[in-house]
Design an enzyme around this catalytic site. Structure first.
Site, PDB file in Angstrom:
ATOM      1  N   SER A   1       0.826  -1.209   0.000  1.00  0.00           N
ATOM      2  CA  SER A   1       0.000   0.000   0.000  1.00  0.00           C
ATOM      3  C   SER A   1       0.855   1.251   0.000  1.00  0.00           C
ATOM      4  O   SER A   1       1.945   1.273   0.561  1.00  0.00           O
ATOM      5  CB  SER A   1      -0.895   0.009   1.230  1.00  0.00           C
ATOM      6  OG  SER A   1      -1.588   1.234   1.277  1.00  0.00           O
TER       7      SER A   1
ATOM      8  N   HIS B   1      -7.629  -3.175   5.041  1.00  0.00           N
ATOM      9  CA  HIS B   1      -6.962  -1.866   5.038  1.00  0.00           C
ATOM     10  C   HIS B   1      -7.634  -0.947   4.008  1.00  0.00           C
ATOM     11  O   HIS B   1      -7.974   0.196   4.308  1.00  0.00           O
ATOM     12  CB  HIS B   1      -5.475  -2.062   4.708  1.00  0.00           C
ATOM     13  CG  HIS B   1      -4.798  -0.824   4.191  1.00  0.00           C
ATOM     14  ND1 HIS B   1      -4.961  -0.375   2.896  1.00  0.00           N
ATOM     15  CD2 HIS B   1      -3.987   0.066   4.792  1.00  0.00           C
ATOM     16  CE1 HIS B   1      -4.274   0.731   2.730  1.00  0.00           C
ATOM     17  NE2 HIS B   1      -3.674   1.023   3.859  1.00  0.00           N
ATOM     18  N   ASN B   2      -7.835  -1.458   2.804  1.00  0.00           N
ATOM     19  CA  ASN B   2      -8.453  -0.630   1.759  1.00  0.00           C
ATOM     20  C   ASN B   2      -9.872  -0.227   2.159  1.00  0.00           C
ATOM     21  O   ASN B   2     -10.302   0.900   1.902  1.00  0.00           O
ATOM     22  CB  ASN B   2      -8.518  -1.399   0.434  1.00  0.00           C
ATOM     23  CG  ASN B   2      -7.174  -1.437  -0.263  1.00  0.00           C
ATOM     24  OD1 ASN B   2      -6.138  -1.327   0.379  1.00  0.00           O
ATOM     25  ND2 ASN B   2      -7.182  -1.618  -1.568  1.00  0.00           N
TER      26      ASN B   2
ATOM     27  N   GLU C   1      -9.845   2.428   4.572  1.00  0.00           N
ATOM     28  CA  GLU C   1      -9.535   3.657   3.819  1.00  0.00           C
ATOM     29  C   GLU C   1     -10.830   4.268   3.241  1.00  0.00           C
ATOM     30  O   GLU C   1     -11.025   5.479   3.301  1.00  0.00           O
ATOM     31  CB  GLU C   1      -8.553   3.269   2.709  1.00  0.00           C
ATOM     32  CG  GLU C   1      -8.047   4.370   1.839  1.00  0.00           C
ATOM     33  CD  GLU C   1      -7.102   3.778   0.771  1.00  0.00           C
ATOM     34  OE1 GLU C   1      -6.166   3.031   1.117  1.00  0.00           O
ATOM     35  OE2 GLU C   1      -7.306   4.075  -0.421  1.00  0.00           O
TER      36      GLU C   1
ATOM     37  N   LYS D   1      -4.735  -6.601   3.738  1.00  0.00           N
ATOM     38  CA  LYS D   1      -4.664  -5.492   2.772  1.00  0.00           C
ATOM     39  C   LYS D   1      -6.074  -5.095   2.312  1.00  0.00           C
ATOM     40  O   LYS D   1      -6.394  -3.919   2.162  1.00  0.00           O
ATOM     41  CB  LYS D   1      -3.790  -5.886   1.571  1.00  0.00           C
ATOM     42  CG  LYS D   1      -3.815  -4.900   0.396  1.00  0.00           C
ATOM     43  CD  LYS D   1      -3.242  -3.550   0.783  1.00  0.00           C
ATOM     44  CE  LYS D   1      -2.893  -2.608  -0.338  1.00  0.00           C
ATOM     45  NZ  LYS D   1      -3.759  -2.381  -1.445  1.00  0.00           N
TER      46      LYS D   1
HETATM   47  P1  NBP Z   1      -1.451  -2.619 -13.471  1.00  0.00           P
HETATM   48  O1  NBP Z   1      -2.413  -3.195 -12.485  1.00  0.00           O
HETATM   49  O2  NBP Z   1      -1.948  -1.606 -14.412  1.00  0.00           O
HETATM   50  O3  NBP Z   1      -0.806  -3.841 -14.284  1.00  0.00           O
HETATM   51  C1  NBP Z   1       0.113  -3.570 -15.296  1.00  0.00           C
HETATM   52  C2  NBP Z   1       1.087  -4.717 -15.472  1.00  0.00           C
HETATM   53  O4  NBP Z   1       0.364  -5.921 -15.750  1.00  0.00           O
HETATM   54  C3  NBP Z   1       2.001  -4.471 -16.644  1.00  0.00           C
HETATM   55  O5  NBP Z   1       3.253  -5.017 -16.358  1.00  0.00           O
HETATM   56  C4  NBP Z   1       1.297  -5.226 -17.760  1.00  0.00           C
HETATM   57  O6  NBP Z   1       2.142  -5.597 -18.800  1.00  0.00           O
HETATM   58  C5  NBP Z   1       0.848  -6.446 -16.998  1.00  0.00           C
HETATM   59  N1  NBP Z   1      -0.179  -7.191 -17.735  1.00  0.00           N
HETATM   60  C6  NBP Z   1      -1.462  -6.877 -18.023  1.00  0.00           C
HETATM   61 BR1  NBP Z   1      -2.284  -5.313 -17.575  1.00  0.00          BR
HETATM   62  N2  NBP Z   1      -2.096  -7.819 -18.707  1.00  0.00           N
HETATM   63  C7  NBP Z   1      -1.185  -8.785 -18.882  1.00  0.00           C
HETATM   64  C8  NBP Z   1      -1.235 -10.056 -19.509  1.00  0.00           C
HETATM   65  N3  NBP Z   1      -2.362 -10.499 -20.056  1.00  0.00           N
HETATM   66  N4  NBP Z   1      -0.123 -10.788 -19.507  1.00  0.00           N
HETATM   67  C9  NBP Z   1       1.013 -10.351 -18.939  1.00  0.00           C
HETATM   68  N5  NBP Z   1       1.124  -9.155 -18.302  1.00  0.00           N
HETATM   69  C10 NBP Z   1       0.038  -8.388 -18.278  1.00  0.00           C
HETATM   70  O7  NBP Z   1      -0.141  -2.053 -12.741  1.00  0.00           O
HETATM   71  P2  NBP Z   1       0.057  -1.284 -11.352  1.00  0.00           P
HETATM   72  O8  NBP Z   1      -0.890  -0.138 -11.227  1.00  0.00           O
HETATM   73  O9  NBP Z   1       1.508  -1.043 -11.244  1.00  0.00           O
HETATM   74  O10 NBP Z   1      -0.372  -2.348 -10.269  1.00  0.00           O
HETATM   75  C11 NBP Z   1       0.251  -3.616 -10.129  1.00  0.00           C
HETATM   76  C12 NBP Z   1      -0.482  -4.391  -9.060  1.00  0.00           C
HETATM   77  O11 NBP Z   1      -0.372  -3.672  -7.816  1.00  0.00           O
HETATM   78  C13 NBP Z   1      -1.970  -4.540  -9.305  1.00  0.00           C
HETATM   79  O12 NBP Z   1      -2.430  -5.759  -8.798  1.00  0.00           O
HETATM   80  C14 NBP Z   1      -2.574  -3.400  -8.520  1.00  0.00           C
HETATM   81  O13 NBP Z   1      -3.922  -3.659  -8.132  1.00  0.00           O
HETATM   82  C15 NBP Z   1      -1.649  -3.346  -7.320  1.00  0.00           C
HETATM   83  N6  NBP Z   1      -1.564  -2.038  -6.657  1.00  0.00           N
HETATM   84  C16 NBP Z   1      -1.591  -0.889  -7.376  1.00  0.00           C
HETATM   85  C17 NBP Z   1      -1.479   0.337  -6.734  1.00  0.00           C
HETATM   86  C18 NBP Z   1      -1.483   1.626  -7.504  1.00  0.00           C
HETATM   87  O14 NBP Z   1      -1.525   2.689  -6.864  1.00  0.00           O
HETATM   88  N7  NBP Z   1      -1.414   1.605  -8.833  1.00  0.00           N
HETATM   89  C19 NBP Z   1      -1.338   0.372  -5.353  1.00  0.00           C
HETATM   90  C20 NBP Z   1      -1.270  -0.833  -4.634  1.00  0.00           C
HETATM   91  C21 NBP Z   1      -1.388  -2.026  -5.304  1.00  0.00           C
HETATM   92  P3  NBP Z   1       2.273  -4.654 -20.105  1.00  0.00           P
HETATM   93  O15 NBP Z   1       3.203  -3.559 -19.736  1.00  0.00           O
HETATM   94  O16 NBP Z   1       2.824  -5.563 -21.117  1.00  0.00           O
HETATM   95  O17 NBP Z   1       0.895  -4.158 -20.422  1.00  0.00           O
END
Ligand code: NBP
Length: 488
Positions: free
Chosen positions: A130, A188-189, A192, A185
Site C-alpha cells: 500500500s 486496510h483498503n 480507507e 490489505k
Molecule cells: P497494473 O495493475 O496496471 O498492471 C500492469 C502490469 O500488468 C504491466 O506489467 C502489464 O504488462 C501487466 N499485464 C497486463 Br495489464 N495484462 C497482462 C497479460 N495479459 N499478460 C502479462 N502481463 C500483463 O499495474 P500497477 O498499477 O503497477 O499495479 C500492479 C499491481 O499492484 C496490481 O495488482 C494493482 O492492483 C496493485 N496495486 C496498485 C497500486 C497503484 O496505486 N497503482 C497500489 C497498490 C497495489 P504490459 O506492460 O505488457 O501491459
C-alpha cells in the site's frame, strides 16, 4: 553480469518500476521482466539508467539470473494474469524457490495459490503493498502472508524497502498463513473507504451547513492534522481544499461528484456479510460511493423529490465554532468505531481460516507508507500489546474513554446534520453501531417473535439457558412443528 540478482520482478507498470528502484536504492540487485519488452527497455534506459537493475526478455532468462533460492515477485494486474505467470514459472523453478504476488489479489485466490505451489515444492507469498506510486518508491506498507517458511528469505528485502513508523519500526511484518496478507490489505483498503467517507461528510457539513469558504475549511483540516486526527488523509484534504483551478476557483467544486471504486471495499462488505460481522461504517462508505455514482438519477430525483434545504440552516459564527468542535469529536469517535469494526472482521476471518494474526503488528504495519497512516494507529498497537486477547478495540480503556467522552458531541453533530438534510451515512451508522453495541437489550426479541410467527423459526427465552429453542403457536391455527434453527 558478475553476480546473480537478489530478486526478480515481473510487471513494470507504476508499482513495479518504483519498487524496483526502491530495492536498488537499498542495495539489492533486481532482474526485471515485462510482457511488453519495449516498456522494459524504456525503463532500463530511463528511470533505471545507471542502476544495477538488469532486464530479461524471457522468463527463462529472468529465472537464470537469480540467486538461489530464487525470489520472483509479480507486480501485475490481479486475476488471471497472476495465474498465467505462475503456470509459466512452475516448470522453470526449483524446489524451495519463492514466488511473491504483490498485486491486489483477492485472498481466496492467494489461499489457492499457496496450496497449488506447495504441491510443486514451491513457496508462495501473497502480499498487500500500500502507498501507491510514492509509497512504492520511498517506502510502502507491506503486508505479506502465505508460506511462512519463505519469510526469512524475503524479510530483509521487504523490511529494507518498507516505510518506517516514527519509532523506526519497518511497516512490514509477517501477517499469517494462506491469504492472511491479502486479507489484511483488503480490510486496510476498506478502512480507507471509511476514513475518506468520514472526511467527505465533514467537508459537506462545513461547506453546506456552516457555509465555510475553502480556505476556512483547509485551515480547519490543517488544525485537525495537528491533533488526534493527524493522518495522511486529513493532511491531503487540507491541500485539496487549497488547490485552485486555472480560473482561480476551488478545483474541488469543478470535480464531478460521482465516485469510482475498484472492488476491495465491496469484497470486504461481502466477506463481512458472509462471516456475520457488522462492518456498518465500511458498508455505508461503499454504498455512499454507489449512490454518488447514480449522478443523473440523483439530479432527476432532486427535481421530483426536492433537495434538502441546507442553506436555510447555515449557522452563525459562534455556533460554527461549537459545531466544528463537535464535528472533530464525531469524526474521531466514528473513526475509532470503524477500526474496531475492521479488526472485528480480521479477527473473525482469522478464526474461520485458522490464521494466527498479531493485531497489534497489523496496526503497526499501517503506521507508515500507506494511505491510512495516522498517529492513532500507534494507540491501536499499544492497546493490543497491552492485551493481545482484547475482544474489541472499543473495549480497550483508551478507546472506551475516547468514544464515551465524544458521545454528546457526536450525537449533536449527527442530529444537526440530519436536521439540515445533510446526509451523514458513515457518521450516523457508526453512532448507531456504537449505541447498539453497548445496548444490553436490543429489539431483536421482536425479530425473533416475527420469525417464529411467520416461519416457525423458534426463539430462545430470557428465562431459560442459551441454546434451548421454543416455538409458539401464535395464531392458534398453526401446527406444533417448528423449522430447524439456522443463523444467516
Ligand atoms: P497494473 O495493475 O496496471 O498492471 C500492469 C502490469 O500488468 C504491466 O506489467 C502489464 O504488462 C501487466 N499485464 C497486463 Br495489464 N495484462 C497482462 C497479460 N495479459 N499478460 C502479462 N502481463 C500483463 O499495474 P500497477 O498499477 O503497477 O499495479 C500492479 C499491481 O499492484 C496490481 O495488482 C494493482 O492492483 C496493485 N496495486 C496498485 C497500486 C497503484 O496505486 N497503482 C497500489 C497498490 C497495489 P504490459 O506492460 O505488457 O501491459
Amino acid at each position: 553480469m558478475d553476480r546473480k540478482a537478489d530478486i526478480g520482478l515481473i510487471g513494470l507498470a507504476v508499482m513495479g518500476q518504483n519498487l524496483v528502484l526502491n530495492m536498488n536504492d537499498n542495495g539489492y540487485t533486481v532482474a526485471v521482466h515485462n510482457r511488453t519488452t519495449a516498456k522494459m527497455e524504456d525503463f532500463l534506459a530511463g528511470p533505471a539508467k545507471g542502476t544495477s537493475v538488469v532486464g530479461a526478455e524471457t522468463l527463462e532468462g529472468l529465472v537464470g539470473m537469480l540467486e538461489s533460492p530464487r525470489r520472483v515477485m509479480l507486480m501485475v494486474k490481479a486475476g488471471p494474469v497472476v495465474d498465467s505467470y505462475i503456470e509459466q514459472l512452475i516448470p522453470l523453478l526449483d524446489k524451495g524457490d519463492i514466488v511473491i504476488d504483490g498485486g491486489n489479489s483477492h485472498y481466496p485466490d492467494t489461499e489457492r495459490r499457496v496450496k497449488e505451489l506447495e504441491k510443486h515444492g514451491l513457496l508462495f507469498i501473497g502480499t498487500g503493498v500500500s502507498g501507491g506510486e510514492e509509497g512504492a518508491r520511498t517506502g510502502p506498507s507491506i503486508m505479506p502472508g502465505g508460506a511462512s517458511q519463505a519469510w526469512p528469505a524475503v524479510k530483509p528485502i521487504f523490511q529494507a524497502i518498507a516505510a518506517r513508523a516514527s519509532d523506526g519500526t519497518p511497516c512490514c511484518d509477517w501477517v499469517g498463513d494462506g491469504g492472511a496478507g491479502h486479507y489484511v490489505k483488503m480490510v486496510h483498503n476498506a478502512i480507507e473507504y471509511g476514513d475518506m467517507q468520514l472526511i467527505a461528510e465533514a467537508y459537506q457539513i462545513m461547506h453546506e451547513l456552516l457555509g465555510m469558504s475553502h480556505t476556512e475549511m483547509a485551515d480547519v483540516f490543517g488544525a485537525w492534522n495537528q491533533g488526534r486526527l493527524e493522518s495522511y488523509l486529513i493532511e491531503i484534504t487540507s491541500d485539496i481544499l487549497r488547490t485552485v483551478d486555472e480560473d482561480g476557483s476551488p478545483l474541488l467544486e469543478n470535480i464531478l461528484d460521482a465516485a469510482g471504486q475498484k472492488g476491495t471495499g465491496k469484497w470486504t462488505v461481502v466477506d463481512a456479510a458472509n462471516l456475520g460481522i457488522p462492518v456498518t461504517l465500511i458498508a455505508e462508505a461503499v454504498f455512499a460511493r454507489s449512490l454518488s455514482a447514480l449522478k443523473e438519477e440523483r439530479v432527476k430525483a432532486a427535481e421530483i423529490l426536492g433537495e434538502p434545504k441546507n442553506s436555510s440552516a447555515v449557522l452563525g459564527s459562534g455556533d460554527r465554532d461549537a459545531m466544528l468542535a463537535d464535528l472533530e469529536a464525531a469524526v474521531f469517535a466514528a473513526k475509532i468505531t470503524s477500526y474496531a469494526q475492521g479488526f472485528m472482521l480480521i479477527r473473525e476471518a482469522a478464526r474461520e481460516n485458522n490464521w494466527t494474526i498479531d493485531f497489534g503488528a497489523v496496526a503497526g504495519m499501517w503506521r507508515g507508507g500507506c494511505i491510512i497512516r495516522s498517529a492513532f494507529l500507534g494507540d491501536i498497537t499499544e492497546a493490543y500489546d497491552k492485551n493481545p486477547e482484547l475482544q474489541n478495540l472499543l473495549l480497550a480503556p483508551v478507546f472506551a474513554t475516547a468514544t464515551r467522552d465524544s458521545v454528546p458531541a457526536w450525537r449533536r453533530a449527527v442530529t444537526r446534520a440530519i436536521g439540515a438534510g445533510v446526509p451523514v451515512p458513515a457518521l450516523g451508522a457508526a453512532l448507531s453501531f456504537f449505541d447498539g453495541y453497548r445496548t444490553q437489550r436490543l429489539p431483536a426479541n421482536m425479530l425473533q417473535a416475527q420469525r417464529d410467527y411467520f416461519g416457525a423459526h423458534t426463539y430462545e427465552r430470557t428465562d431459560k439457558p442459551r441454546g434451548e429453542y421454543y416455538h409458539t403457536n401464535w395464531t392458534g391455527s398453526g401446527g406444533a412443528v417448528s423449522a430447524g434453527t439456522y443463523n444467516a
